[in-house]
Design an enzyme around this catalytic site. Structure first.
Site, PDB file in Angstrom:
ATOM      1  NE  ARG A   1      -3.429   2.110   3.026  1.00  0.00           N
ATOM      2  CZ  ARG A   1      -3.556   2.505   4.283  1.00  0.00           C
ATOM      3  NH1 ARG A   1      -3.039   1.770   5.262  1.00  0.00           N
ATOM      4  NH2 ARG A   1      -4.191   3.615   4.589  1.00  0.00           N
TER       5      ARG A   1
ATOM      6  CG  HIS B   1      -1.210   5.369   0.251  1.00  0.00           C
ATOM      7  ND1 HIS B   1      -1.848   5.952   1.325  1.00  0.00           N
ATOM      8  CD2 HIS B   1      -2.046   4.392  -0.181  1.00  0.00           C
ATOM      9  CE1 HIS B   1      -3.020   5.368   1.527  1.00  0.00           C
ATOM     10  NE2 HIS B   1      -3.151   4.405   0.636  1.00  0.00           N
TER      11      HIS B   1
ATOM     12  CG  ASN C   1      -0.458   8.815   3.462  1.00  0.00           C
ATOM     13  OD1 ASN C   1      -0.880   7.863   2.812  1.00  0.00           O
ATOM     14  ND2 ASN C   1      -0.002   9.930   2.912  1.00  0.00           N
TER      15      ASN C   1
ATOM     16  CG  HIS D   1      -7.874  -3.538  -1.425  1.00  0.00           C
ATOM     17  ND1 HIS D   1      -8.879  -2.717  -1.885  1.00  0.00           N
ATOM     18  CD2 HIS D   1      -6.865  -2.695  -1.060  1.00  0.00           C
ATOM     19  CE1 HIS D   1      -8.508  -1.454  -1.796  1.00  0.00           C
ATOM     20  NE2 HIS D   1      -7.285  -1.413  -1.299  1.00  0.00           N
ATOM     21  CB  THR D   2      -5.754 -10.473  -2.119  1.00  0.00           C
ATOM     22  OG1 THR D   2      -5.806 -11.804  -1.600  1.00  0.00           O
ATOM     23  CG2 THR D   2      -4.334 -10.189  -2.593  1.00  0.00           C
TER      24      THR D   2
ATOM     25  CG  ASP E   1      -5.368 -15.649  -2.709  1.00  0.00           C
ATOM     26  OD1 ASP E   1      -6.034 -14.594  -2.603  1.00  0.00           O
ATOM     27  OD2 ASP E   1      -5.333 -16.517  -1.813  1.00  0.00           O
TER      28      ASP E   1
END
Length: 289
Positions: free
Chosen positions: A17, A21, A49, A148-149, A207
């Site tokens: 992430r 960002h 953040n 987002h997994t 995945d």
């Protein structure tokens, strides 16, 4: 990185992430890593953040690289390489990371707020307001959100969908009705500190299973669930969800994710005489921004 992730596997999501960002705010220039100066708050202090973790990991990698080859590897390149490494170490795809980025010399708190796609915006608004201006398209959006997994989210990022969606004092109707009570047991109204897995049961493995979450109406964020309202994104989500349901190797998603990460990693990069290679990632080499 192998040692770090084996000891603290929960850092994989935040480190992936962090690269996202960084790149979405004035390009991939490691501005996310700069500390604030007196009267000049940096991106680190911006609301999107405040929950980022892993800065110490980046500092550790940087220190080792400075010992081996001083002034050669930029902090921006480290962010891109670490993002790739955490994906590989959690069983995701490998890709060659183009290097040669240089580090920026400014970091402004409000820039992050104005350039990062909020989880409470719908996917179409985020696409046109944040992705397309950076040279990323609808496919990049649905593919990158598959990241987002990995990781978790604070309840505060989606609690409105549980208790007061669009001022209705009711849950978001697009959320799976059976899932809402389970989320409410984890996130009491007003809870800002509890962490919830974005891809339950698989949040430490890279995945395609997150697409099953979206397809079931169980995505935590409006920005992700509303992918199902766009025909192209919906088809992609359902295709990857089917692969995950079969337990098959997600070849298409892995190849697409690698390509989109390279594309994102090239957004507004500094090269040549622009920027610098910081000696410490938290501060510019000269005392100005």
């Amino acid at each position: 990185m192998t040692r770090i992730i084996s000891h603290v596997p929960s850092l994989a999501g935040p480190l992936l992430r962090m690269h996202f960002h960084d790149c979405f705010v004035n390009g991939c220039d490691a501005s996310i890593l700069l500390d604030s100066l007196p009267g000049l708050p940096s991106e680190k202090e911006s609301i999107p953040n405040l929950s980022l973790r892993g800065f110490g990991t980046i500092d550790l990698v940087k220190a080792k690289l400075e010992q081996a080859c001083p002034g050669v590897v930029s902090c921006a390149d480290i962010l891109a390489l670490v993002a790739r490494d955490v994906v590989v170490l959690t069983h995701g795809p490998y890709w060659d990371v183009p290097t040669g980025r240089r580090d920026g010399m400014r970091s402004v708190k409000d820039d992050a707020l104005n350039n990062l796609p909020p989880p409470f915006f719908d996917a179409t608004r985020n696409l046109y307001q944040f992705f397309i201006p950076k040279g990323l398209d609808a496919k990049d959006q649905v593919v990158l959100l598959g990241g987002h997994t990995l990781g978790t989210s604070h309840c505060s990022s989606f609690s409105d969908r549980l208790y007061n969606f669009s001022g209705t004092l009711m849950p978001d109707p697009s959320l799976d009705r059976q899932y809402v009570p389970r989320l409410k047991t984890k996130c009491a109204q007003g809870d800002t500190g509890t962490l919830v897995e974005m891809d339950p049961g698989s949040f430490r493995t890279f995945d395609a299973s997150y697409y099953r979450v979206v397809a079931k109406g169980r995505a935590l964020f409006t920005s992700d669930e509303t992918l199902m309202l766009d025909p192209f994104a919906r088809d992609y989500v359902l295709r990857q969800a089917a692969v995950a349901a079969e337990g098959a190797y997600p070849a298409e998603f892995f190849a697409d994710f690698a390509a989109s990460m390279v594309k994102m990693g090239n957004v507004q990069v500094l090269t040549g005489a622009h920027g610098q290679v910081r000696r410490r990632c938290a501060a510019v080499n000269q005392m100005y921004i």
